[in-house]
Motif scaffolding. Sequence first.
Motif, short mmCIF file in Angstrom:
data_model
loop_
_atom_site.label_atom_id
_atom_site.label_comp_id
_atom_site.label_asym_id
_atom_site.label_seq_id
_atom_site.Cartn_x
_atom_site.Cartn_y
_atom_site.Cartn_z
N ILE A 84 0.86 -1.18 0.00
CA ILE A 84 0.00 0.00 0.00
C ILE A 84 0.89 1.23 0.00
CG2 ILE A 84 -0.19 0.31 2.50
CD1 ILE A 84 -3.38 0.40 0.91
N LEU A 86 0.60 5.11 1.13
CA LEU A 86 -0.21 6.19 1.71
C LEU A 86 0.36 7.56 1.40
CD1 LEU A 86 -0.98 4.67 5.23
CD2 LEU A 86 -2.40 4.65 3.21
N GLY A 264 -5.99 13.74 1.57
CA GLY A 264 -6.91 12.60 1.50
C GLY A 264 -6.99 11.99 0.11
N LEU A 267 -6.74 8.18 -0.27
CA LEU A 267 -7.96 7.38 -0.13
C LEU A 267 -8.68 7.28 -1.47
CD1 LEU A 267 -9.89 5.95 2.01
CD2 LEU A 267 -11.34 7.90 1.57
N ILE A 270 -6.75 4.75 -3.56
CA ILE A 270 -6.97 3.38 -3.09
C ILE A 270 -8.40 2.96 -3.42
CG2 ILE A 270 -7.12 1.92 -1.03
CD1 ILE A 270 -4.92 3.73 0.19
N LEU A 280 -7.34 -6.17 -2.36
CA LEU A 280 -6.39 -5.51 -1.47
C LEU A 280 -5.29 -6.44 -1.00
CD1 LEU A 280 -8.63 -3.22 0.68
CD2 LEU A 280 -6.58 -2.56 -0.54
N LEU A 323 -16.03 2.53 -1.03
CA LEU A 323 -14.86 1.71 -0.76
C LEU A 323 -15.25 0.55 0.15
CD1 LEU A 323 -11.80 1.22 -0.84
CD2 LEU A 323 -11.56 2.78 1.05
N GLN B 129 -8.25 -5.47 6.56
CA GLN B 129 -6.98 -5.09 7.18
C GLN B 129 -7.19 -3.79 7.97
OE1 GLN B 129 -7.30 -5.73 3.77
NE2 GLN B 129 -5.24 -5.81 2.92
N ILE B 131 -5.40 -1.16 8.48
CA ILE B 131 -5.04 0.10 7.82
C ILE B 131 -6.20 0.58 6.96
CG2 ILE B 131 -3.20 1.29 6.57
CD1 ILE B 131 -2.09 -1.58 6.02
N ILE B 132 -6.77 -0.33 6.18
CA ILE B 132 -7.82 0.07 5.25
C ILE B 132 -9.09 0.42 6.01
CG2 ILE B 132 -9.22 -0.67 3.30
CD1 ILE B 132 -6.34 -0.34 2.60
N LEU B 135 -8.60 3.65 7.57
CA LEU B 135 -8.38 4.69 6.56
C LEU B 135 -9.72 5.24 6.06
CD1 LEU B 135 -6.05 6.02 4.82
CD2 LEU B 135 -6.69 4.40 3.06
N VAL B 136 -10.71 4.35 5.98
CA VAL B 136 -12.03 4.78 5.53
C VAL B 136 -12.56 5.85 6.47
CG1 VAL B 136 -14.42 4.06 5.22
CG2 VAL B 136 -12.58 2.58 4.43
N THR B 139 -10.60 9.38 6.47
CA THR B 139 -10.95 10.38 5.47
C THR B 139 -12.43 10.72 5.48
OG1 THR B 139 -9.25 9.31 4.20
CG2 THR B 139 -10.45 11.03 3.12
#
Lengths: 338, 347
Positions: A84, A86, A264, A267, A270, A280, A323, B129, B131-132, B135-136, B139
């Motif tokens: 990943i 970031l 951001g 995001l 991703i 992922l 997402l 995971q 991090i993901i 992360l959602v 943000t």
Amino acid sequence: MSPLSTLTPLTLKKPSPASSRLRGGARYAPTLATVGLFLAMFAVGAGMYPSFLSGQVFLNLFIDNTFLIVLAVGMTFVILTGGIDLSVGAVVALSMMVSATLLQQGWNAGAVIVLVLLIGGGLGLLMGLIIQYFDIQPFIVTLAGMFLARGLCYVISLDSIPVTEGFFTGMAQAQIPLPGDLFVSPGVLLALGIVAIAFFVLHHTRFGRTVYAIGGNEHSAMLMGLPVKSTKILVYALSGLCSAVAGILFSFYSLSGYSLAAQGMELDAIAAVVIGGTLLTGGTGYVLGSVVGVLVLGIVQTFIAYDGTLSSWWTKIVIGGLLLVFILLQRLFARKAG
Amino acid sequence: MKSLLKHRLAWPVIALAALLLLNQVFRPDFLGLRMQDGHLYGSLIDIMRNGAPTILIALGMTLVIATRGIDLSVGAVVAIAGAASCAYIAASPDPGSPVTAATAVLIAVVAGLVLGVWNGFLVSTIGVQPIIATLVLMTAGRGVAQLITGGQIISVSNDHYKSIGAGYLFTLPISILITAAVFALAAVLTRRTALGTLIEAVGINPVASRLAGLRARNIIWIVYVFSAICAAIAGLMISSNVTAADANNAGLYIEMDAILAVVIGGTSLAGGRYTLVGTVVGAFIIQTLTTTVYTLGIPPEVTLVFKALVVITVCLLQAPKARNLLNRLKAAPKPAAKEAAKEKVAI
């Protein structure tokens, strides 16, 4: 997942449908679902707002998101290896700050662009080296990279710097006419060129197959004698380079540099990759899917702009929600296949 | 002396002392404390007071990292908690009353609880995971906070609310006391009950601990809820200190500070081993570093660069490969160092 199933894509030029981690028709399902989602959203938009159904609205999705397409390309490579990145949003901001400052001091546009590409690629390379040689998780290294790049933005300037240089403003205003009174920006052609190169590299070169192999099973990829180390490092360098290109494209678009720009955006990148059908956990996905993912995010933004009553913060919330839905779908597919 | 240096907390404490001394050199009254209007004043108190939100969040982050997770959403939770409580106070018919302040606090804590349950659900039940999953919220959460404040900075005037971040009790700032209470609670719960061991077991091997009959899922859930509630309380402190909610800037980059504090304190990012005291020392180091940057007259935004460099350096020092490399360099003339290396591998 049998060990054989991860090996087959490497021995076959065109992987058979059964060879992927997502077996049978499920292999293309996530990407096809995204295409379906995009078409459905376009249809709903056309139903609600008569002016929605025009070729230019569709092309504007590309024009307004050139930088995101390029970012998503780099991110696709990284996520395909199971990693990943970031740092992409902060590197975009840093590229914008560096080019805006140097252009203001009278540098030549070509020299600025080369320098920015070197900085972005170099930063990515550095992060890749640390990830590979010291075996530290990618997210912590790229998180530190994100703060480093963001901090450097602040070091350069706290204020917004306008770009008035001729080449950049020319690129911002240039329109390439298409039949039927339509047009695109030069940035779109550049972004699509990068997508085409990425497509070729991923599906028709040894490097691309190694990327998929690492995501499938890093250990067996290593046992097969594939250049795992250099590929993993290069993937982060590539992502850094893409971020720098995206930063330049964003400069063409916004004609300024600002420390808080592109916050951001990692995001968004991703999300575009995941919505486009890339797992992922790595190993499965398509760069073209990521482009469709960007278009879906773009159409969300267009919707909110057309509606007029919704505030722009909804964009972030909707992207987060999308997402999430796609991550849940991934888990579902993975369980069925596994 | 040598065994003292080998203690896990030795280097963080030495670093903290060195930083404090550096400040003392530049500002001779730096380490001094004085009483004024019945309150304790001094740079050390300032460091503790300004560092209280970071310490709180870092405590939650320590437990999350101990389970091999990460919580990137703490900054967004800070913003949401501050926005929710300030929006409530601003909209209430009696904005100055203690009941309003208490309700606002309750709203913030419940918001933290809900967001923590959400993160924990994604990580433990869905298996996303960490991090993901976080992360959602990292943000999207800022968007939610913006939505609550309507994009404005909401100012409130409620003395009771203000005292959470800026008030004093027993001559000490209330924020320090709250942080100390949360630390004591976390320490007792994780060191006097089996919870700490269970958290470490989950961090070392989630599958094995599940097979051994541990409810790994619940443990993971608990740490994310704890982390989010800590962040919500920190959000209360930050917003009450400035008596305003700023959805854009409240808690911005605080996840970095928290992760940094945890890593500097000696908790491994690989999970399984953690130290709450180390985290507190780590948070003090970060806050002192920030103060030092101010003292030296460097623009505060530049600290971000320092912090990024420090976190990479500390991670490199923690990485087994870098340690092996260092040990090999040292071990060449002395066999004793080799034994030390073996010891570290055994851990």
